[in-house]
Every structure is written in C-alpha cells, then in structure tokens.
Scaffold this motif. Structure first.
Motif, PDB file in Angstrom:
ATOM      1  N   LEU A  90       0.642  -1.466   0.117  1.00 27.34           N
ATOM      2  CA  LEU A  90      -0.039  -0.005   0.225  1.00 27.34           C
ATOM      3  C   LEU A  90       0.887   1.450   0.358  1.00 27.34           C
ATOM      4  N   ARG A  91       1.689   1.234   0.795  1.00 33.15           N
ATOM      5  CA  ARG A  91       3.313   2.458   0.383  1.00 33.15           C
ATOM      6  C   ARG A  91       3.602   2.656  -0.313  1.00 33.15           C
ATOM      7  N   LEU A  92       4.171   1.063  -0.838  1.00 35.61           N
ATOM      8  CA  LEU A  92       4.894   1.289  -2.057  1.00 35.61           C
ATOM      9  C   LEU A  92       3.820   2.204  -3.255  1.00 35.61           C
ATOM     10  N   SER A  93       2.705   1.496  -3.743  1.00 40.22           N
ATOM     11  CA  SER A  93       1.365   2.182  -3.957  1.00 40.22           C
ATOM     12  C   SER A  93       1.038   3.486  -4.247  1.00 40.22           C
ATOM     13  N   PHE A  94       1.397   4.452  -2.958  1.00 35.87           N
ATOM     14  CA  PHE A  94       1.016   5.589  -3.015  1.00 35.87           C
ATOM     15  C   PHE A  94       2.854   6.538  -3.480  1.00 35.87           C
ATOM     16  N   SER A  95       3.241   5.746  -3.819  1.00 39.03           N
ATOM     17  CA  SER A  95       4.562   6.667  -3.907  1.00 39.03           C
ATOM     18  C   SER A  95       4.857   7.129  -5.297  1.00 39.03           C
ATOM     19  N   SER A  96       4.680   8.224  -5.365  1.00 30.75           N
ATOM     20  CA  SER A  96       5.243   9.194  -6.296  1.00 30.75           C
ATOM     21  C   SER A  96       5.900   8.258  -7.904  1.00 30.75           C
ATOM     22  N   ALA A  97       6.504   6.897  -7.386  1.00 33.57           N
ATOM     23  CA  ALA A  97       7.568   6.720  -8.757  1.00 33.57           C
ATOM     24  C   ALA A  97       6.124   5.498  -9.139  1.00 33.57           C
ATOM     25  N   ARG A  98       5.045   4.620  -7.830  1.00 37.58           N
ATOM     26  CA  ARG A  98       4.498   4.031  -8.487  1.00 37.58           C
ATOM     27  C   ARG A  98       2.909   4.704  -9.001  1.00 37.58           C
ATOM     28  N   TRP A  99       2.834   6.172  -8.359  1.00 35.03           N
ATOM     29  CA  TRP A  99       1.623   6.403  -9.105  1.00 35.03           C
ATOM     30  C   TRP A  99       0.978   7.059 -10.371  1.00 35.03           C
ATOM     31  N   PRO A 100       0.592   6.512 -10.790  1.00 31.55           N
ATOM     32  CA  PRO A 100       0.509   7.112 -13.027  1.00 31.55           C
ATOM     33  C   PRO A 100       0.008   8.513 -13.027  1.00 31.55           C
ATOM     34  N   ALA A 101       0.911   8.716 -14.132  1.00 29.69           N
ATOM     35  CA  ALA A 101       0.867  10.188 -14.195  1.00 29.69           C
ATOM     36  C   ALA A 101      -0.517  10.510 -14.177  1.00 29.69           C
ATOM     37  N   GLU A 102      -1.006   9.694 -15.061  1.00 28.17           N
ATOM     38  CA  GLU A 102      -2.733  10.561 -15.291  1.00 28.17           C
ATOM     39  C   GLU A 102      -3.297  11.142 -13.692  1.00 28.17           C
ATOM     40  N   HIS A 103      -2.822  10.289 -12.614  1.00 24.12           N
ATOM     41  CA  HIS A 103      -3.172  10.744 -11.603  1.00 24.12           C
ATOM     42  C   HIS A 103      -3.061  11.351 -10.530  1.00 24.12           C
ATOM     43  N   ARG A 104      -1.232  11.621 -11.029  1.00 27.08           N
ATOM     44  CA  ARG A 104      -1.369  12.785 -10.055  1.00 27.08           C
ATOM     45  C   ARG A 104      -1.506  14.855 -11.793  1.00 27.08           C
ATOM     46  N   ARG A 105      -1.900  14.674 -12.466  1.00 27.26           N
ATOM     47  CA  ARG A 105      -1.660  15.549 -13.143  1.00 27.26           C
ATOM     48  C   ARG A 105      -2.905  16.066 -12.758  1.00 27.26           C
ATOM     49  N   PRO A 106      -2.866  18.011 -12.819  1.00 25.26           N
ATOM     50  CA  PRO A 106      -3.704  18.662 -12.670  1.00 25.26           C
ATOM     51  C   PRO A 106      -5.268  18.186 -13.522  1.00 25.26           C
ATOM     52  N   GLY A 107      -6.425  18.252 -13.029  1.00 28.44           N
ATOM     53  CA  GLY A 107      -7.604  18.467 -14.419  1.00 28.44           C
ATOM     54  C   GLY A 107      -7.703  17.049 -14.986  1.00 28.44           C
ATOM     55  N   THR A 108      -7.250  16.448 -14.643  1.00 29.03           N
ATOM     56  CA  THR A 108      -7.365  14.724 -15.608  1.00 29.03           C
ATOM     57  C   THR A 108      -8.680  14.259 -15.454  1.00 29.03           C
ATOM     58  N   THR A 109      -9.486  13.633 -16.342  1.00 31.13           N
ATOM     59  CA  THR A 109     -10.516  13.371 -17.119  1.00 31.13           C
ATOM     60  C   THR A 109     -10.665  11.649 -16.412  1.00 31.13           C
ATOM     61  N   ASN A 110     -10.349  11.674 -16.025  1.00 29.89           N
ATOM     62  CA  ASN A 110     -10.392  10.052 -15.317  1.00 29.89           C
ATOM     63  C   ASN A 110     -11.136  10.187 -14.474  1.00 29.89           C
ATOM     64  N   SER A 111     -11.870   9.044 -13.624  1.00 27.76           N
ATOM     65  CA  SER A 111     -12.344   8.617 -12.811  1.00 27.76           C
ATOM     66  C   SER A 111     -12.309   9.009 -11.273  1.00 27.76           C
ATOM     67  N   ARG A 112     -10.687   8.595 -11.016  1.00 28.51           N
ATOM     68  CA  ARG A 112      -9.887   8.601  -9.752  1.00 28.51           C
ATOM     69  C   ARG A 112      -9.423   9.818  -9.547  1.00 28.51           C
ATOM     70  N   ARG A 113      -9.685   9.809  -8.928  1.00 35.92           N
ATOM     71  CA  ARG A 113      -8.968  11.513  -7.271  1.00 35.92           C
ATOM     72  C   ARG A 113      -8.305  11.202  -7.080  1.00 35.92           C
ATOM     73  N   THR A 114      -7.947  12.703  -8.288  1.00 41.02           N
ATOM     74  CA  THR A 114      -5.790  12.721  -7.352  1.00 41.02           C
ATOM     75  C   THR A 114      -5.388  12.742  -5.565  1.00 41.02           C
ATOM     76  N   ILE A 115      -4.733  11.710  -5.967  1.00 41.63           N
ATOM     77  CA  ILE A 115      -3.901  11.422  -4.229  1.00 41.63           C
ATOM     78  C   ILE A 115      -3.349  12.347  -4.156  1.00 41.63           C
ATOM     79  N   PRO A 116      -3.951  12.870  -2.970  1.00 43.32           N
ATOM     80  CA  PRO A 116      -3.005  14.880  -2.131  1.00 43.32           C
ATOM     81  C   PRO A 116      -1.812  14.303  -1.498  1.00 43.32           C
ATOM     82  N   ALA A 117      -1.305  15.354  -2.134  1.00 46.78           N
ATOM     83  CA  ALA A 117       0.523  15.324  -1.741  1.00 46.78           C
ATOM     84  C   ALA A 117       1.262  14.687  -0.211  1.00 46.78           C
ATOM     85  N   GLN A 118       0.328  15.510   0.869  1.00 46.26           N
ATOM     86  CA  GLN A 118       0.743  15.174   2.161  1.00 46.26           C
ATOM     87  C   GLN A 118      -0.190  14.073   2.790  1.00 46.26           C
TER      88      GLN A 118
END
Length: 278
Positions: free
Chosen positions: A194-222
């Motif tokens: 779970l920790r690895l999945s939440f790391s920026s290295a494992r997190w797909p770019a579309e989930h981190r990019r503001p304004g994405t149209t993907n239905s999944r919520r952007t994970i908060p940086a903190q």
C-alpha cells in the motif's frame, strides 16, 4: 400467533434483557400488522406508537415514567432520518431492527453491534452492499463519511489490528474495492504494498496531473508523503474534525442503572419540548 410475530417477540425479549428503551423505525409499515400481538405478549413493555406527534410521545414518557424504571418500545412508522424531533429520545435508547431484514453475515452483525456509531447518512444500511461498505469503514475508522484519505492513514498507523477486524468481518474485498475506485490502487491489506502504491514512483501520471478527466481522484500530496514515510500527522482540515462533525458521536447514552435517578436527564429537556414542535 404467526411465525413473524413470534420471531419479533423473541428478539425483543432478548433486547430488553440488555436495555430498557428501544426505537423501532418502520417507514414502510411492514410490521404494523403484528403490533397488537407484540404488545399483548410483552406485558412488561410499554409500546408507544407514533401517531403524528413526537411531542406527545415525549410527554407520555416523561409523565408515565420520569425515572425510566420501565421498558419502552417506541414504534415510529417513519425512517430515522424523518424522525428529527425524536433524536433526543433515540439518543437515550437503541434502535431495533427486525432480524429477518438483516443478512446473517459478519459485517451486518458488526453494524448491529455498533448501530449507534453509524453516521446518519448510512443508518438505513439494510441489505444495500454499498451502504454497508461505507457504514462499516466509517465506524471502523471513526469518520463521518467516506473519507478514504483518513481511512488509509488510520489503517497504516496500526495495520495488524485493522487488518484483523476487516478480515474477521469479510470486508477485505470491500477495502480493496474502495482503494481501487478511489485511487486505482490494488494493494489490498498489505501495508508495504500500500505504501509503495502511494509513492510517486508507482503512481500513474494521469492520477497526479491536475485537471485529469480520469474518474479516480488525484491523491493529495500530503497524504502521499505521510503514507510513504509512515507519518501519522493528521491532514489539515478547513472545518470540524470527523468526531466533531458526526452527529452520532455527540449523542452518548447514559449508563443504565435502574437504581439511579436518571429521570433528571429527561426532565432537563422537557422545558424545551413545548416550543420545539411536534
């Protein structure tokens, strides 16, 4: 006497061995037809039926039993959400649910046992799997709603204990589904994964990019930083904390001691009833 009435009477006798005040909501009036049989069989219980005025129910309780020395069953042919004017009495009692309306599964039994901790939004969890899921995790992680960020942080603060509770109640798949729907994470209950999945290295770019149209919520940086670092520092909040915002946590029942003068608790409220409406 029919089988349904027999079953309800048996359940209620067991309930009243544990607590003197129960509230029975029946919005669809499915059980109105068995009330007379229930009332006749439970000779040590006062069955008070709502007939359009919550004030009258409260006044009857105060006048007939100011010290709460009797057993009371309040039958309300409305949903709990609709019974706003009865919340003060409900807070002193417990909610009765007919056993046949509840699946015999670990999670439903968990929710029955923790009924008073369920947020109001999920009180009619019944047999709705999605609502059951949200109600279970709200109770488990003590939040007012589906605050998945807080759930993840709480889980990783004590994964062994939470994992045991989740697995004991057959909710591992539900936890996995919640993470997958919210973030696209498929780590399940493995804290390291779970920790690895939440790391920026494992997190797909579309989930981190503001304004994405993907239905999944952007994970908060903190959240990502605290999860991957193992920190348990609370997330900043713009308003009340989960415990402050959740109604059910502020409505604490007294410890029932039949030898104590508990009627003073209700008497302190009665002066406001006449002006509070029905």
């Amino acid at each position: 006497m029919g089988d349904l009435a027999d079953s309800i009477i048996t359940e209620l006798r067991q309930k009243f061995d544990r607590h003197p005040v129960w509230v029975w909501y029946d919005a669809q009036e499915k059980y109105k037809g068995v009330l007379d049989e229930v009332e006749a069989a439970l000779d040590n219980v006062t069955l008070a039926r709502y007939d359009g005025s919550y004030f009258e129910l409260k006044r009857r309780l105060y006048e007939e039993d100011p010290n709460y020395e009797k057993n009371w069953l309040f039958y309300i042919p409305e949903s709990r959400n609709e019974a706003e004017w009865f919340r003060d009495i409900h807070a002193l009692g417990r909610q009765y649910r007919v056993g046949q309306d509840i699946d015999d599964t670990p999670v439903t039994q968990f929710l029955v046992e923790h009924d008073e901790e369920i947020p109001d939004a999920y009180e009619d969890w019944g047999q709705n799997r999605e609502v059951q899921r949200l109600a279970f995790f709200c109770v488990l992680f003590d939040t007012a709603g589906p605050e998945t960020d807080e759930w993840v942080r709480a889980y990783l603060s004590n994964p062994e204990e939470y994992r045991e509770t989740i697995e004991d109640n057959a909710m591992a798949d539900a936890w996995d589904a919640q993470l997958r729907e919210e973030y696209g994470v498929t780590a399940g209950l493995d804290p390291k994964e779970l920790r690895l999945s939440f790391s920026s290295a494992r997190w797909p770019a579309e989930h981190r990019r503001p304004g994405t149209t993907n239905s999944r919520r952007t994970i908060p940086a903190q959240l990502r930083r605290s999860v991957t670092s193992g920190s348990s520092t609370p997330l900043p909040s713009s308003g009340a904390t989960p415990n402050e915002s959740r109604k059910t946590t502020t409505l604490r029942r007294p410890s029932w001691n039949r030898n104590a003068p508990t009627g003073t608790l209700l008497r302190s409220k009665v002066s406001t009833w006449a002006s509070s409406g029905s």
